[in-house]
Motif scaffolding. Sequence first.
Motif, mmCIF file in Angstrom:
data_model
loop_
_atom_site.group_PDB
_atom_site.id
_atom_site.type_symbol
_atom_site.label_atom_id
_atom_site.label_comp_id
_atom_site.label_asym_id
_atom_site.label_seq_id
_atom_site.Cartn_x
_atom_site.Cartn_y
_atom_site.Cartn_z
ATOM 1 N N SER A 131 0.611 -15.125 -86.931
ATOM 2 C CA SER A 131 0.731 -15.436 -85.258
ATOM 3 C C SER A 131 0.106 -14.024 -84.715
ATOM 4 N N ARG A 167 0.732 -17.526 -72.521
ATOM 5 C CA ARG A 167 1.624 -16.836 -71.743
ATOM 6 C C ARG A 167 1.867 -17.132 -70.264
ATOM 7 N N GLN A 201 4.632 -20.899 -68.106
ATOM 8 C CA GLN A 201 4.871 -21.718 -69.144
ATOM 9 C C GLN A 201 6.028 -22.671 -69.109
ATOM 10 N N LYS A 203 -2.485 -14.980 -81.612
ATOM 11 C CA LYS A 203 -2.231 -14.541 -80.200
ATOM 12 C C LYS A 203 -3.304 -13.435 -79.775
ATOM 13 N N LYS A 254 3.485 -15.953 -76.615
ATOM 14 C CA LYS A 254 4.361 -16.869 -77.469
ATOM 15 C C LYS A 254 3.190 -17.943 -77.921
ATOM 16 N N THR A 313 4.097 -21.269 -78.356
ATOM 17 C CA THR A 313 5.271 -22.216 -77.903
ATOM 18 C C THR A 313 5.101 -23.456 -78.935
#
Length: 479
Positions: free
Chosen positions: A312, A330, A360, A316, A281, A283
């Motif tokens: 994204s 992650r 996280q 990632k 993710k 974040t």
Amino acid sequence: MKKLLKIIGVLFLILIIIILFRTLTFKSKQVKVHLAPKISLNDSCINHLQKAINFRTISYDDSKIDSSQFIGFQKYLIEAYPLVFSKMKLEKVNDLSLILHWKGKSAKVKPIVLMAHQDVVPIEKATEKDWDALPFSGTVKSGFIYGRGTIDDKGSLIAILESAELLLKQGFIPLSDIYFVIGHDEEISGLRGARTIANLFKERKIKPAFILDEGGIITEYKVPGLNKTAAVVGIAEKGYQTLKLKIKIPGGHSSMPEERTAIDEMAKAVVKLKENPFPAKLTPIVQNFLSFVGPEMPFISKMAMANQWLFSSIIKSSYAKSGAGNATIRTTTATTIFNSGIKENLIPGEATATINFRTQPGITQEDVINHVRKAIDNNEIEIIPIGKGNSPTQIADINDESFKYIQTTIGKIKQDIIVAPYLVLGATDSRYFSENTSQIFRFTPFTDPEGFHGVNERIKISEFKNGINFYYLLMKDYK
């Protein structure tokens, strides 16, 4: 058909315009600041760090601490920094942790807290021969000081004390109160050191403007896609949870193995956890990081960072290629202990595995257990939490003046440096202070430190002196 193609073409053109507009308006978040003159430092600071390394202030997981080493180390610090220990109020916590209180001019200005720790991790006996200098010698070699603790964390501790001693020699009095919090058990969770001190601060209603502990670094090559020197300042840190998995299936002689055995089932579970990681993710913390480094990247990379809504998956994928990058996006899973069997011809009736998760912010122990249960899909395996773990929620506000002040101070010691907030992957003592302030930062002012917790831990002398310069300016210019 032509009409459909025309519509697709128009939509594609609109998409290109949006991407380019967002890229071209993706403005830098760096502050313009001139380099500060370097303070004059003689080689006594090198000698002080060398002697600090000589003390074997080792923390062991079984709590077998040699207190004499810590007591000797503290006596040495008092000798090396006479003004610090005579002008500041010293308080010992649980015998071995220290608080130094430097009284400021104004009680109306919130205090600041600088943290470091005295303890170091042990040296693995099997690796001693691989060191280029004895691990506790403090040897100077090719412009580096070698030894356990040069980076984690005596380098920072000595740099803080050196800068404070120099400021006191110059007759400096800070505007606000300054606290030095010096723990003795950070490497074994800081329960008797930093946690106790955080509770004392809470009882005394000490509300710092900000806290600075170890964590981020200056790096010339570790930020993917960035070809400039960067300083990453931790605004939050990952938590940790450890689970023990256990299964019992009757064993027997290895000449007649059953279809299912305890060791086979546990091995399958471990593989399933590896094959089913927590989702990656971007974040809010990672998005903030990208918004600071993105504008400084070459055009193509900048375009991706400016349009995370579209790219994204590519971002990632890029970060997942390295251990540090993957850990940034992650909650990670690591099998650290696997136990089963006592004899080569005996099928064991029990198998256990210890799994460590670095979570996280916001991920709880319950979240981890649910993930494991779903991933291994085996009700025969018992899932046993080891301790309560740690689930931090603290995130510093990067729009607060405290972050901008740290950013500015870093800019004063390194030309054209890119400063960015980021997520610290390990745990620090500062996590215990989240109820005292949300403005907790983790940053060690050294460039690409080497040997952290491993072989040939060392610090470049020029970087060590630059670190002293950083702490000097941080305390001197704070208003």
